[in-house]
Design an enzyme around this catalytic site. Structure first.
Site, PDB file in Angstrom:
ATOM      1  N   ASP A 270      -8.881  49.474 -52.753  1.00 59.83           N
ATOM      2  CA  ASP A 270      -8.372  48.172 -52.377  1.00 59.83           C
ATOM      3  C   ASP A 270      -8.106  47.412 -53.674  1.00 59.83           C
ATOM      4  O   ASP A 270      -8.478  47.845 -54.771  1.00 59.83           O
ATOM      5  CB  ASP A 270      -9.372  47.448 -51.447  1.00 59.83           C
ATOM      6  CG  ASP A 270      -8.677  46.403 -50.605  1.00 59.83           C
ATOM      7  OD1 ASP A 270      -9.188  46.049 -49.544  1.00 59.83           O
ATOM      8  OD2 ASP A 270      -7.586  45.927 -51.022  1.00 59.83           O
TER       9      ASP A 270
HETATM   10  C1  GLC Z   1      -6.005  43.220 -49.909  1.00 58.37           C
HETATM   11  C2  GLC Z   1      -6.575  43.781 -48.615  1.00 58.37           C
HETATM   12  C3  GLC Z   1      -5.923  45.064 -48.183  1.00 58.37           C
HETATM   13  C4  GLC Z   1      -4.460  45.048 -48.562  1.00 58.37           C
HETATM   14  C5  GLC Z   1      -4.397  45.084 -50.084  1.00 58.37           C
HETATM   15  C6  GLC Z   1      -2.956  45.010 -50.591  1.00 58.37           C
HETATM   16  O1  GLC Z   1      -7.049  42.725 -50.704  1.00 58.37           O
HETATM   17  O2  GLC Z   1      -7.983  43.957 -48.564  1.00 58.37           O
HETATM   18  O3  GLC Z   1      -6.108  45.177 -46.763  1.00 58.37           O
HETATM   19  O4  GLC Z   1      -3.780  46.171 -48.015  1.00 58.37           O
HETATM   20  O5  GLC Z   1      -5.165  44.055 -50.679  1.00 58.37           O
HETATM   21  O6  GLC Z   1      -2.395  43.779 -50.295  1.00 58.37           O
END
Ligand code: GLC
Length: 716
Positions: A270
């Protein structure tokens, strides 16, 4: 993976430098204008494997720029024509529940209990996204959640592992299709692996406390289903489990995800999760973060540059082996080849049937909304009724699109007022409240036949980093309900909320309630059609609606305590709290229709079945006669729950194991059949071993988890 792709990957790998290999594991976000030259240079050097097509750590909350195919095609041209091995870049964006056509939030789509329609919607979504340079979306979000204070509950499928598994399959199939390389198909990503939804207190990003027994039986089944459906990527989660950040846990990322679930795609972190290992206190510097994450099996680094900045030296120092690096790069290259990126690296816009997408968006909104109450059949309303429409959500547009709506436009959403006036042949009076010196909303209500209250929560108090401490409806809306009650008129509440909210305080005043969620571009069209009875509501709750905000977490699939105070199934509820009764206001699986259904003649085709036969694939049949005895054609979601009263490990009082949504014309009846066997009758022990035991099984078949319509069968 096909043999041909395996050979092509090996051949490519053999030509790549260490830095190019690391480049494939590097996912920066879309560059800002002043970063373009440096960015293009890094692409030219083969140091960019993927791009996160957004800016910022919480893309679901912040406005993002529109996509320019020319821009992304130019990046791709540099990668293909000017980088050492011409490896195309994989473009990923959060297309969570729609692109330009916005569908209901995922929790609402789960309420449809219509997996086929969910799959069709995600096929639409893939078509629109792939038309705008997107190869990869970070969905389905499969985080089981029991605490609606957590804003991200709206992105998932609620409190049940079986619903999670069915939705996981539908979304992966809809997005990836049977051949990922086809036009209009994109790479799916099962997230957030694992246990993010158990954030303590519903506070986003907080620690979790999950036993492996719970992990294997509640949190993992949806991911197991996504893997079985062929999902090509998994996103690791921010949280810790059992004292370890998932980001650096080879147990969860390798032994469980790859070993026990059989996942063979690649894992992306993430956003900044790798560098966050320092904050989580398991690494002292960025290099150690990179070392721990890659060695744990985390293949691609989203945004924080930990890999591209540190892995070369870690390889030199022998802290990360070349085999480990090659294995991660192999997985990324394989997905790129399975997507067909080497053959078709550039995006060419294609026509698609926008009207068909909008039709599906309305269809699933109609099937997601849940009729919670309908005293004295207040609904459906007569089309010529005089309606007094009150409440802030009567003129709302943006909130209907929900959180995680990056490319949808609020101007595409009708206000509820306009939608009602389109369908009504009577009068729809709307007033904001105190205008012209008196309270016109109340005056209108005195004069109208019925009052419709447009209630809800803002999209901006749902989604990532949007936890709330109180899941009650805002005070001013409660006050409005009490005031309008003075009119003495029948009151119909439309609840446009993303998360489950506490319902006792409002349901006591309202004669009828439809839970409309945040249901996308066609939300208000669907609400209007349900209100006037063009279609009967058919949604069912994928998450419990508690009486009070103080009763959470409250969920249906609980194990029994030694003293019967489980509170959910009404055993001695007074012994739960001395100051209130915490049985659900509306339980899991609940939802009414405009008709009435009768369940009869519940049968099983044998009263016992041997363990060996089950292990050899034998199933038994459960049948029930369902009759539509009311005045409306409608859909019913027949639900089958299992209880194992005695087992080595404690089992829940009810576990949803199957459902079947059937359309029935009024006055008709039909036999609904379920086949039950190995996959339904067992569970996982704390080591993740699937366990099937002899003994009695109670089978409940009915309209929600509280049904007492039961038969028994013995596994001998
Ligand atoms: C965010 C979220 C994730 C998302 C990623 C890209 O922090 O936790 O669900 O896909 O970053 O935006």
């Amino acid at each position: 993976m096909s043999k041909n792709i395996a050979l092509r990957v090996e051949e490519l790998l053999s030509k790549m430098t260490v830095r190019e290999k690391i480049g494939q594991l590097n996912q920066p976000e879309t560059p800002l204008p002043n970063e373009l030259d440096a960015f293009f240079e890094s692409v030219r050097k083969g140091e960019v494997g993927s791009i996160l097509m957004s800016v910022g750590a919480t893309a679901g909350n912040d406005k993002q720029g529109a996509i320019s195919n020319d821009f992304y095609n130019e990046i791709q041209r540099i990668a293909v024509e000017e980088s050492p091995n011409g490896i195309p870049v994989l473009f990923g964006r959060d297309v969570i529940h729609g692109h330009h056509t916005v569908y209901p939030i995922p929790l609402a789509m789960a309420a449809s209990f219509n997996d086929k329609l969910v799959e069709e919607c995600y096929s639409d979504i893939a078509q629109e996204a792939s038309n705008e340079s997107i190869h990869w979306t970070f969905t389905p979000m499969l985080d089981l959640a029991r605490d609606p204070r957590w804003g991200r509950i709206i992105e998932g499928t609620g409190e049940d592992p079986y619903v999670g598994a069915q939705v996981a399959k539908a979304v992966v199939k809809g997005l990836q299709g049977d051949d990922l390389s086809q036009d209009g198909k994109i790479v799916a990503c099962a997230k957030h692996y694992i246990g993010y939804g158990a954030a303590e207190g519903g506070r986003d990003y907080h620690r979790t406390e999950i036993s492996d027994y719970s992990l294997f039986n509640y949190y993992l089944p949806a991911f197991r289903a996504a893997v079985k459906a062929g999902v090509k990527t998994v996103m690791s989660s921010f949280n810790d489990v059992n004292g370890q950040p998932v980001t650096s846990s080879s147990y969860y990322l390798d032994e469980v995800l790859r070993g026990k679930l059989g996942f063979d795609g690649f894992v992306v972190s993430d956003y900044d999760a790798i560098i966050q290992l320092k904050k989580q206190g398991v690494a002292a510097d960025n290099a150690t973060c990179a070392e721990f994450a890659l060695n744990a099996g985390l293949d691609m680094d989203m945004h924080d540059k930990c890999y591209i900045d540190n892995l070369e030296k870690l390889i030199e120092d022998g802290k990360v082996s070349m085999e480990t690096l090659d294995e991660a790069v192999r997985r990324v290259l394989t997905v790129k080849m399975e997507k067909g990126l080497f053959e078709k690296p550039y995006c060419e816009r294609k026509e698609y049937n926008k009207e068909a997408h909008l039709k599906n968006a309305e269809e699933i909104a109609l099937e997601s909304m849940v009729l919670l109450k309908n005293d004295n059949n207040v609904l459906p309303l007569k089309k010529d009724a005089t309606i007094s429409l009150v409440g802030t959500y009567a003129q709302e547009r943006r909130s209907h699109l929900g959180s995680w709506c990056i490319d949808g436009k609020e101007e595409d959403v009708k206000t509820l007022c306009d939608a009602l006036r389109e369908v009504s042949t009577g009068k729809v009076w709307y007033s904001k409240g105190t205008e012209l010196g008196w309270d016109s909303s109340l005056v209108n209500s005195y004069a109208a036949d019925v009052v419709v209250l447009a209630l809800g929560e803002s999209w901006s108090t749902t989604g990532e980093a949007r936890a709330v401490s109180d899941i009650s409806l805002p005070k001013e809306q409660i006050e409005l309900i009490k005031k309008i009650k003075l009119s003495g008129k029948k009151m119909v509440g439309l609840v446009f909320c993303g998360r489950p909210i506490a319902m006792q305080e409002i349901s006591q005043y309202l004669d009828a309630i439809i839970y409309c969620w945040h249901s996308g571009t066609k939300a208000t069209d669907a609400a209007a059609k349900l209100l006037f009875g063009e279609v009967s509501p058919s949604g069912r709750l994928p998450a419990t609606l508690p009486r009070l905000a103080t009763h959470i977490p409250l969920y249906y699939n609980i194990t029994s305590s030694g003293r019967p105070v489980d509170c959910y199934y009404n055993e001695n509820p007074a012994k739960c709290y001395v100051d209130s009764i915490p049985t659900p206001c509306y339980p899991f699986g609940f939802g009414l229709t405009y008709t009435q259904f009768k369940y009869d003649d519940l049968k099983v085709d044998c009263d016992k079945i041997s363990l060996e036969d089950i292990k050899n694939g034998k199933k038994f049949k459960v049948t029930v006669v369902l009759e539509n005895i009311g005045d409306f054609d409608a859909k019913e979601t027949v639900q089958l729950y299992l209880r194992t009263p005695v087992a080595k490990w404690m089992r829940p009082l009810r576990e949803l194991k199957a459902y079947n949504k059937v359309f029935m014309k009024k006055g008709t009846s039909q036999v609904v059949t379920f086949e039950i066997g190995f996959d339904e009758l067992g569970y996982y022990d704390p080591q993740g071993n699937y366990t099937l035991e002899k003994g009695i099984r109670e089978i409940y078949v009915g309209e929600n988890c509280l049904t007492e319509n039961k038969i028994e069968i013995t596994v001998c």
